[in-house]
Design a protein around this motif. Structure first.
Motif, mmCIF file in Angstrom:
data_model
loop_
_atom_site.group_PDB
_atom_site.id
_atom_site.type_symbol
_atom_site.label_atom_id
_atom_site.label_comp_id
_atom_site.label_asym_id
_atom_site.label_seq_id
_atom_site.Cartn_x
_atom_site.Cartn_y
_atom_site.Cartn_z
ATOM 1 N N LEU A 36 41.662 51.201 50.353
ATOM 2 C CA LEU A 36 42.909 50.449 50.268
ATOM 3 C C LEU A 36 42.869 49.594 49.015
ATOM 4 O O LEU A 36 41.810 49.070 48.657
ATOM 5 N N VAL A 37 44.003 49.471 48.353
ATOM 6 C CA VAL A 37 44.064 48.641 47.152
ATOM 7 C C VAL A 37 45.163 47.607 47.321
ATOM 8 O O VAL A 37 46.258 47.939 47.764
ATOM 9 N N SER A 38 44.838 46.356 46.974
ATOM 10 C CA SER A 38 45.830 45.292 47.042
ATOM 11 C C SER A 38 46.072 44.735 45.658
ATOM 12 O O SER A 38 45.152 44.612 44.869
ATOM 13 N N MET A 39 47.321 44.396 45.403
ATOM 14 C CA MET A 39 47.652 43.776 44.130
ATOM 15 C C MET A 39 47.720 42.270 44.348
ATOM 16 O O MET A 39 48.443 41.794 45.216
ATOM 17 N N PHE A 40 46.957 41.525 43.544
ATOM 18 C CA PHE A 40 46.969 40.074 43.647
ATOM 19 C C PHE A 40 47.756 39.525 42.478
ATOM 20 O O PHE A 40 47.493 39.861 41.324
ATOM 21 N N PHE A 41 48.742 38.707 42.765
ATOM 22 C CA PHE A 41 49.510 38.111 41.671
ATOM 23 C C PHE A 41 50.070 36.769 42.118
ATOM 24 O O PHE A 41 50.513 36.633 43.248
ATOM 25 N N ASP A 42 50.022 35.792 41.232
ATOM 26 C CA ASP A 42 50.622 34.501 41.487
ATOM 27 C C ASP A 42 50.106 33.876 42.788
ATOM 28 O O ASP A 42 50.855 33.331 43.581
ATOM 29 N N GLY A 43 48.807 34.003 43.029
ATOM 30 C CA GLY A 43 48.205 33.346 44.172
ATOM 31 C C GLY A 43 48.434 34.023 45.502
ATOM 32 O O GLY A 43 48.158 33.449 46.537
ATOM 33 N N GLN A 44 48.969 35.226 45.501
ATOM 34 C CA GLN A 44 49.101 35.917 46.776
ATOM 35 C C GLN A 44 48.935 37.422 46.632
ATOM 36 O O GLN A 44 49.008 37.970 45.542
ATOM 37 N N ILE A 45 48.722 38.060 47.774
ATOM 38 C CA ILE A 45 48.606 39.520 47.769
ATOM 39 C C ILE A 45 49.996 40.094 47.945
ATOM 40 O O ILE A 45 50.680 39.818 48.929
ATOM 41 N N LEU A 46 50.439 40.867 46.951
ATOM 42 C CA LEU A 46 51.828 41.334 46.980
ATOM 43 C C LEU A 46 51.979 42.639 47.737
ATOM 44 O O LEU A 46 52.826 42.762 48.605
ATOM 45 N N THR A 47 51.189 43.651 47.357
ATOM 46 C CA THR A 47 51.307 44.926 48.058
ATOM 47 C C THR A 47 49.917 45.448 48.387
ATOM 48 O O THR A 47 48.957 45.150 47.700
ATOM 49 N N THR A 48 49.845 46.229 49.446
ATOM 50 C CA THR A 48 48.593 46.878 49.817
ATOM 51 C C THR A 48 48.918 48.315 50.185
ATOM 52 O O THR A 48 49.898 48.572 50.889
ATOM 53 N N ASP A 49 48.130 49.254 49.660
ATOM 54 C CA ASP A 49 48.389 50.656 49.956
ATOM 55 C C ASP A 49 47.140 51.467 49.649
ATOM 56 O O ASP A 49 46.172 50.930 49.109
ATOM 57 N N THR A 50 47.180 52.748 49.967
ATOM 58 C CA THR A 50 46.059 53.595 49.577
ATOM 59 C C THR A 50 46.124 53.754 48.054
ATOM 60 O O THR A 50 47.200 53.655 47.468
ATOM 61 N N PRO A 51 44.978 54.007 47.417
ATOM 62 C CA PRO A 51 44.977 54.076 45.954
ATOM 63 C C PRO A 51 45.983 55.085 45.422
ATOM 64 O O PRO A 51 46.648 54.834 44.421
ATOM 65 N N ARG A 52 46.084 56.215 46.084
ATOM 66 C CA ARG A 52 46.984 57.250 45.564
ATOM 67 C C ARG A 52 48.417 56.759 45.537
ATOM 68 O O ARG A 52 49.120 56.895 44.549
ATOM 69 N N ARG A 53 48.838 56.145 46.644
ATOM 70 C CA ARG A 53 50.218 55.662 46.662
ATOM 71 C C ARG A 53 50.400 54.433 45.785
ATOM 72 O O ARG A 53 51.401 54.272 45.117
ATOM 73 N N PHE A 54 49.375 53.582 45.779
ATOM 74 C CA PHE A 54 49.462 52.345 44.999
ATOM 75 C C PHE A 54 49.554 52.643 43.506
ATOM 76 O O PHE A 54 50.509 52.269 42.841
ATOM 77 N N PHE A 55 48.553 53.361 42.982
ATOM 78 C CA PHE A 55 48.539 53.615 41.532
ATOM 79 C C PHE A 55 49.571 54.665 41.152
ATOM 80 O O PHE A 55 50.113 54.642 40.050
ATOM 81 N N GLY A 56 49.840 55.609 42.077
ATOM 82 C CA GLY A 56 50.832 56.635 41.794
ATOM 83 C C GLY A 56 52.221 56.050 41.618
ATOM 84 O O GLY A 56 53.048 56.596 40.895
ATOM 85 N N GLY A 57 52.487 54.924 42.265
ATOM 86 C CA GLY A 57 53.804 54.313 42.162
ATOM 87 C C GLY A 57 53.956 53.419 40.944
ATOM 88 O O GLY A 57 55.066 53.151 40.498
ATOM 89 N N ASN A 58 52.835 52.950 40.395
ATOM 90 C CA ASN A 58 52.915 52.058 39.226
ATOM 91 C C ASN A 58 53.054 52.863 37.944
ATOM 92 O O ASN A 58 52.588 53.994 37.871
ATOM 93 N N SER A 59 53.669 52.250 36.926
ATOM 94 C CA SER A 59 53.716 52.982 35.669
ATOM 95 C C SER A 59 52.898 52.313 34.566
ATOM 96 O O SER A 59 52.555 52.953 33.580
ATOM 97 N N PHE A 60 52.591 51.012 34.687
ATOM 98 C CA PHE A 60 51.745 50.361 33.681
ATOM 99 C C PHE A 60 50.366 50.070 34.249
ATOM 100 O O PHE A 60 49.362 50.451 33.688
ATOM 101 N N TYR A 61 50.373 49.386 35.396
ATOM 102 C CA TYR A 61 49.112 48.981 35.987
ATOM 103 C C TYR A 61 48.555 50.146 36.777
ATOM 104 O O TYR A 61 48.611 50.166 37.996
#
Lengths: 553, 285
Positions: free
Chosen positions: A495-520
């Motif tokens: 599972l991968v979580s994105m941490f930003f601005d002092g909180q965890i914004l999204t959590t997903d499996t790596p494939r869905r998490f990174f597959g949905g991003n275009s920069f990060y």
């Protein structure tokens, strides 16, 4: 005439005379070349670089010659060597001598005895070129790691060297600072024509721009060619170093393609487009559907708020997370957003002023310290050195337990049996990391916290680390990891979580998490996004490529 | 608020403090003491605001106790106030104690100001040209201290997250110090390499002078020298003579004290001048 010429250099350390640290090295480097030196830890890269500056050359038995602009190096005066051969080391902190930025910039010039006028001009020039003017009067201790390393570079450039030698300069920096730093090095090379010799783990940022790559193994130069051809050589030899190559290179040779090898994401995209003029038939790796199965929760964070002092800004602002038992949970995000602080809050070094930390369903306050750290929770800090307090690795491990069998078992897991009698400081970064991990594992934690475990270690050691983590997972250990290393998380995390601005914004499996991003996201994803969906590792892209080729035929 | 005096050349600042502290140590005359304490206190408060006020409140009881304790050891003096443990507690000894603790107070205040004005880098740059190696050593120590503090915290935190540090404070402290020493030594090797790589020891070392003497610095230096000379002359003429025991005899207050006051008011006066200047400048716009 070659700028630096190394002829039949053989070197061995006094402690191990029979083993050659450098074995018949012959290299010639032209004026203004950008040369990247690669190899596993312990392959002799640093030993070789240090030979290029007499004051830094280690003691030992040496034969062979080094020429600097045609003159044997020993005949070049110390003063000339100091000014003309610049050397940047790994650790940004320890390299800095003085306490103020301006003083550090001037340090080399002071040593060379330049007069005030020259010093003023050069310091001003460098401060402008490197964008240091804003923090010129600051205390060195207030700078970030990236700024410190930039200062080290600027302070050496102030002496106007002809050759710049960099020994893993970005291994202690986060990816953004690292790529900033490497861009500056490239700027120096292209704008000033300074010869650059660099060793690096992070080849993605360097490979496309280097004129030449030299691969070392066991003190020998095993390849010396343009970056485009070197990938092929490593692939054919099935060399361990192939895993360190940029993703486009790995994909290119992984699919057994021929022709010009792509080095950058842009080239990789073009190459993929050319390979598939029409949209590929299979464009997605079958994703396992999200399981509704109720999993046991190992760690839950509920609305954590934390700040260091009453009047300081909040670092954690409502952090929520649930980590299932037996998973590898990765938290990614940029620098200084509170990732490490979250780990500290979990293990009680920082106490949140609001919110709850529950470990295996029980609030952290209800644990006794001996209960919590004796077999429940342990953390591996960012710098493994902060865990070593004894003279040998064995003594350090014995500090945790007296049972020989336990030590042997943990040493086997971390593959450090051969290192037990060494001093922890004599080991390479990757080895230190594993020894520190062994020490942490001796507390037999069910929940393991890792703070930047891949910082400063090469791709070969990363593989080893991933294997260790898998072994731990099989034994039911839950791992929470904070990391900048997108590629590592994409490959191994559950599972991968994105941490930003002092909180965890999204959590997903790596494939869905990174597959949905275009920069990060990973280089593989950026490279294949226009054709494949959610292919996040080099293996994904290779698999899809081969499947589609089969369909086409 | 920005301190104008601090913006002058470190040499000018340093000379001022040499004068203020030097005279402060020697002069026991109550008028001179009062002038020095008043000026020192107001400048100290100006520089540190509430932080200074808190520090001053801490100094005060120490100084008062010191004054009260003196007669217990020093029994000279003609006016006996009362008898304590069979010894006379005299007024003169009490006054003398007051004067000595007044000297201590001026020291504390002026050194407090000194810390704000002459930061470590200014001090070292002052001596950089005369004794480059010593000044470099000082600079390196200045850099090491925050570094070590940060590393100590890091080690302590790391050990806490392993569950270490609950058994025995001393043992744990030793472990942390041990780790810190090897870490520092390791760092020291790198620092030494980094220095040699940048030519340390290859040529006669020069210092980069970041501060330059401007015209205003020369002027202020001249003013300082004139005033301090006047004060010294007045002291030689016996204007600062003060006897406390066995009987109090003080020299009459004269022009020396005035010069002393003007001298010690220099930093505040410069700040006042600056404030007025900016007020006028803004008014013109």
């Amino acid at each position: 005439m070659a700028h630096i010429k190394i002829q039949n250099l053989i070197f061995s350390y006094p402690t191990s005379m029979d083993k050659k640290a450098l074995d018949d090295v012959c290299i010639s480097i032209e004026q203004g070349e950008y040369v990247v030196l690669c190899g596993k830890s312990g392959s002799g890269k640093t030993t070789l670089l240090r030979q290029l500056k007499t004051v830094l050359a280690p003691h030992g038995k040496k034969s062979g010659e080094i020429f600097f602009s045609g003159v044997p190096l020993e005949q070049v005066s110390q003063l000339e060597q100091s000014a003309k051969i610049g050397y940047v080391m790994q650790n940004p902190d320890d390299q800095i001598v003085t306490d103020k930025v301006w003083h550090e910039l001037a340090f080399g010039l002071e040593s060379l005895g330049c007069d005030q006028k020259v010093m003023r001009a050069r310091v001003a020039e460098m401060a402008c070129y490197f964008g240091i003017a804003d923090w010129f009067h600051k205390d060195v201790s207030t700078l970030s790691g990236g700024q410190k390393q930039l200062l080290n570079l600027a302070s050496i450039m102030a002496m106007q060297p002809e050759v710049l030698i960099l020994d893993e300069p970005t291994s202690q920096l986060d990816p953004i600072a690292a790529s900033d730093f490497l861009n500056t090095v490239r700027k120096i090379n292209t704008e000033l024509g300074t010869t650059v010799i660099i060793t690096e783990h992070r080849l993605e940022d360097i490979f496309p721009y280097a004129d030449r790559a030299i691969i070392m193994d066991g003190g020998k130069v095993i390849a010396n060619d343009s970056p485009r051809s070197i990938g092929r050589l490593l692939y054919l030899e099935n060399n361990d170093m192939f895993t360190a190559m940029p993703t486009p290179v790995q994909v290119f040779y992984g699919t057994k393609s021929s022709g010009d090898c792509p080095l950058t994401v842009r080239e990789g995209r073009r190459w993929l487009s050319r390979s598939f003029p029409e949209a590929p038939a299979i464009n997605q790796i079958p994703c396992a559907p999200a399981s509704d199965k109720q999993q046991d929760i190992a760690l839950s964070l509920k609305e954590l708020w934390f700040r260091y002092e009453k009047d300081s800004p909040d670092i954690l602002r409502c952090v929520n997370a649930e980590v299932p038992k037996g998973s590898l949970y990765a938290i990614v995000g940029s620098n200084g957003v509170g990732k490490s602080t979250t780990l500290k809050a979990i293990c009680g070094i920082c106490r949140p002023y609001r919110g709850k930390v529950k470990i295996f369903g029980k609030a952290i306050e209800k644990y006794k310290p001996s209960e919590l750290f004796g077999g429940c929770l342990a953390m591996l800090p960012q710098d493994p050195k902060s865990l070593f307090v004894k003279k040998t690795v064995r003594e350090d491990l014995e500090e945790m337990t007296r049972e020989e069998s336990r030590i042997a078992e943990v040493a086997a897991i971390c593959e450090i049996e051969h290192l037990l009698n060494s001093h922890p400081y004599d080991l390479s970064g990757g080895e230190q990391q594993r020894c520190a991990l062994a020490k942490v594992l001796l507390t037999d934690p069910k929940l393991l916290l890792l703070d930047e475990p891949t910082k400063g270690i090469d791709s070969f050691f990363k593989e080893k680390l991933s294997k260790i983590l898998c072994k731990l997972k099989d034994r039911g250990v839950t791992v929470v990891m904070v990391s900048h290393d997108v590629e590592f998380c994409a490959k191994y995390a559950d599972l991968v979580s994105m941490f930003f601005d002092g909180q965890i914004l999204t959590t997903d499996t790596p494939r869905r998490f990174f597959g949905g991003n275009s920069f990060y996201t990973t280089a593989a994803c950026r490279m294949s996004k226009h054709l494949f969906r959610k292919a996040v590792t080099a293996e994904d892209v290779i698999g899809l490529y081969l499947q589609n080729k089969e369909v086409q035929e | 608020m920005k301190d104008t005096f601090s913006s002058y050349h470190p040499a000018v600042n340093f000379l001022f403090f040499v004068g203020a502290v030097g005279c402060g140590v020697v002069f026991l005359h109550p008028a001179y003491l009062a002038v020095s304490i008043l000026c020192g206190l107001s400048y100290y408060l100006f520089l540190g605001k509430t932080k200074s006020a808190k520090a001053f409140l801490l100094m005060l009881p120490v100084v008062l106790i010191l004054a009260a304790v003196n007669p217990l050891f020093n029994t000279q003096g003609s006016t006996v106030l009362f008898w304590l443990f069979g010894k006379p507690y005299t007024l003169e000894a009490l006054l003398y104690g007051g004067a000595v603790s007044g000297v201590l107070l001026t020291m504390l205040l002026w050194f407090g100001c000194y810390n704000y004005v002459l930061t470590g880098d200014k001090f070292t740059s002052l001596f950089g040209n005369w004794i480059p190696s010593v000044s470099l050593l000082l600079v390196m120590v200045l850099r090491m201290v925050p570094n070590l503090i940060q590393k100590t915290k890091q080690i302590a935190g790391a050990r806490k997250s392993l569950g270490k540090g609950n058994e025995g404070k001393l043992k744990e402290g030793l472990a942390v110090v041990g780790a810190l020493v090897s870490w520092a030594l390791e760092g020291g090797v790198v620092t030494a390499d980094s220095m040699r790589a940048r030519g340390y020891g290859t040529a006669k070392r020069q210092s980069f002078l970041i501060y330059r003497m401007e015209r205003r610095d020369w002027w202020l230096l001249a003013v300082e020298i004139i005033l301090i000379t006047a004060v010294i002359v007045s002291a030689c003429l016996g204007q600062v003579n003060a006897e406390y025991t066995p009987e109090v005899s003080l020299a009459p207050v004269s022009w020396g004290a005035v010069f002393y006051g003007i001298y010690l008011l220099i930093p505040l006066a410069l700040n006042g001048k600056e404030a007025i200047l900016w007020h006028i400048l803004r008014f013109k716009i």
